[in-house]
Motif scaffolding. Sequence first.
Motif, PDB file in Angstrom:
ATOM      1  N   LEU A 161       0.837  -1.202   0.000  1.00 10.96           N
ATOM      2  CA  LEU A 161       0.000   0.000   0.000  1.00 10.96           C
ATOM      3  C   LEU A 161       0.871   1.252   0.000  1.00 10.96           C
ATOM      4  CD1 LEU A 161      -2.683   1.574   0.373  1.00 10.96           C
ATOM      5  CD2 LEU A 161      -2.381   1.253   2.844  1.00 10.96           C
ATOM      6  N   ALA A 162       1.916   1.258   0.823  1.00  9.06           N
ATOM      7  CA  ALA A 162       2.810   2.419   0.893  1.00  9.06           C
ATOM      8  C   ALA A 162       3.478   2.675  -0.454  1.00  9.06           C
ATOM      9  CB  ALA A 162       3.856   2.203   1.985  1.00  9.06           C
ATOM     10  N   ALA A 170       3.056   6.034  -2.729  1.00 11.46           N
ATOM     11  CA  ALA A 170       4.232   6.828  -3.095  1.00 11.46           C
ATOM     12  C   ALA A 170       4.278   7.109  -4.594  1.00 11.46           C
ATOM     13  CB  ALA A 170       5.502   6.103  -2.649  1.00 11.46           C
ATOM     14  N   ILE A 171       3.697   6.220  -5.377  1.00 17.90           N
ATOM     15  CA  ILE A 171       3.656   6.429  -6.825  1.00 17.90           C
ATOM     16  C   ILE A 171       2.532   7.384  -7.214  1.00 17.90           C
ATOM     17  CG2 ILE A 171       3.167   5.272  -9.029  1.00 17.90           C
ATOM     18  CD1 ILE A 171       4.477   2.751  -7.758  1.00 17.90           C
ATOM     19  N   ALA A 223       2.106  12.593  -7.336  1.00 20.37           N
ATOM     20  CA  ALA A 223       1.683  13.073  -8.663  1.00 20.37           C
ATOM     21  C   ALA A 223       0.309  13.711  -8.587  1.00 20.37           C
ATOM     22  CB  ALA A 223       1.678  11.909  -9.657  1.00 20.37           C
ATOM     23  N   GLY A 224      -0.571  13.121  -7.786  1.00 21.03           N
ATOM     24  CA  GLY A 224      -1.900  13.709  -7.623  1.00 21.03           C
ATOM     25  C   GLY A 224      -1.848  15.085  -6.988  1.00 21.03           C
ATOM     26  N   ALA A 225      -0.978  15.237  -5.983  1.00 20.85           N
ATOM     27  CA  ALA A 225      -0.837  16.538  -5.325  1.00 20.85           C
ATOM     28  C   ALA A 225      -0.309  17.589  -6.292  1.00 20.85           C
ATOM     29  CB  ALA A 225       0.080  16.405  -4.112  1.00 20.85           C
ATOM     30  N   MET A 274       3.539  16.211   0.007  1.00 20.29           N
ATOM     31  CA  MET A 274       2.909  14.894   0.020  1.00 20.29           C
ATOM     32  C   MET A 274       3.939  13.806   0.306  1.00 20.29           C
ATOM     33  SD  MET A 274       0.458  12.835  -0.017  1.00 20.29           S
ATOM     34  CE  MET A 274      -0.900  13.946  -0.372  1.00 20.29           C
ATOM     35  N   ARG A 275       5.132  13.939  -0.250  1.00 22.89           N
ATOM     36  CA  ARG A 275       6.167  12.941   0.050  1.00 22.89           C
ATOM     37  C   ARG A 275       6.520  12.978   1.535  1.00 22.89           C
ATOM     38  NH1 ARG A 275       7.715  10.421  -4.338  1.00 22.89           N
ATOM     39  NH2 ARG A 275       7.575  11.459  -6.375  1.00 22.89           N
TER      40      ARG A 275
END
Length: 238
Positions: free
Chosen positions: A101-102, A106-107, A111-113, A217-218
């Motif tokens: 899940l993590a 992370a992928i 990118a969404g943010a 986000m990261r």
Amino acid sequence: MNGYTGRGLHGQVVNELGARIVSGRLGHEESIDLGRLEVELDISRTMLREALKVLAAKGLIDARQKRGTYVLPRSRWHLLDADVLRWQFSARPTGELLGQLAEVRAIVEPAGARLAAQRRDEQDLAALTAALAAMAASTSDTAAAVDADLRFHRALLAASHNELLERMAAMIEVGLAARDALVHDGHGAPVEGPVPAHQAVFDAVHAGDPDAAEAAMRALLDQAERDTELLRRAEETG
């Protein structure tokens, strides 16, 4: 039986049988005794067959003449199906599953943010603001805290205005809900409160700064991983 899928008795039967398969209580290649299940679950053959059709569509079972109905190997399961994911997380999630899940988060979420910072509108910002307010107000209520976190991440991916990313949110939410509940329910106290990290993401999205949004986000995901690691250690020493 507590149903995840559908409504009423049909949904409860699908949920019960799906959970048995995914948990291993009904194992790979194991034949399903329809007569026994009818009696055990107190349902008609028609209802049972309708439930089995749903499970077949999710890749969990198959039926053949002379062989009957049997459980398919995990490689055939539709692992991104929301119900299959829920059944995997319905028991206490394994470290491997939480790790996967993590990796997905992370992928997808940085990118969404980034896209959210470029494309968000006033409605998106309002949804994120409401989720943050709910998060701040739910520090002592596990269910409310989990719901607020899901609302924030759902709103963030919606703000990307990318339909495929929005669909990814449904998959991420299933695992995120289970992970959040574990972290907040006393098995392992969070390293830090959730609001500052989420606020940093919101601030960057609100400012229209894609680089800052991605970085924030990261950082949030790094914090989530620290919380999960604390949970793993608590389990090992508990």
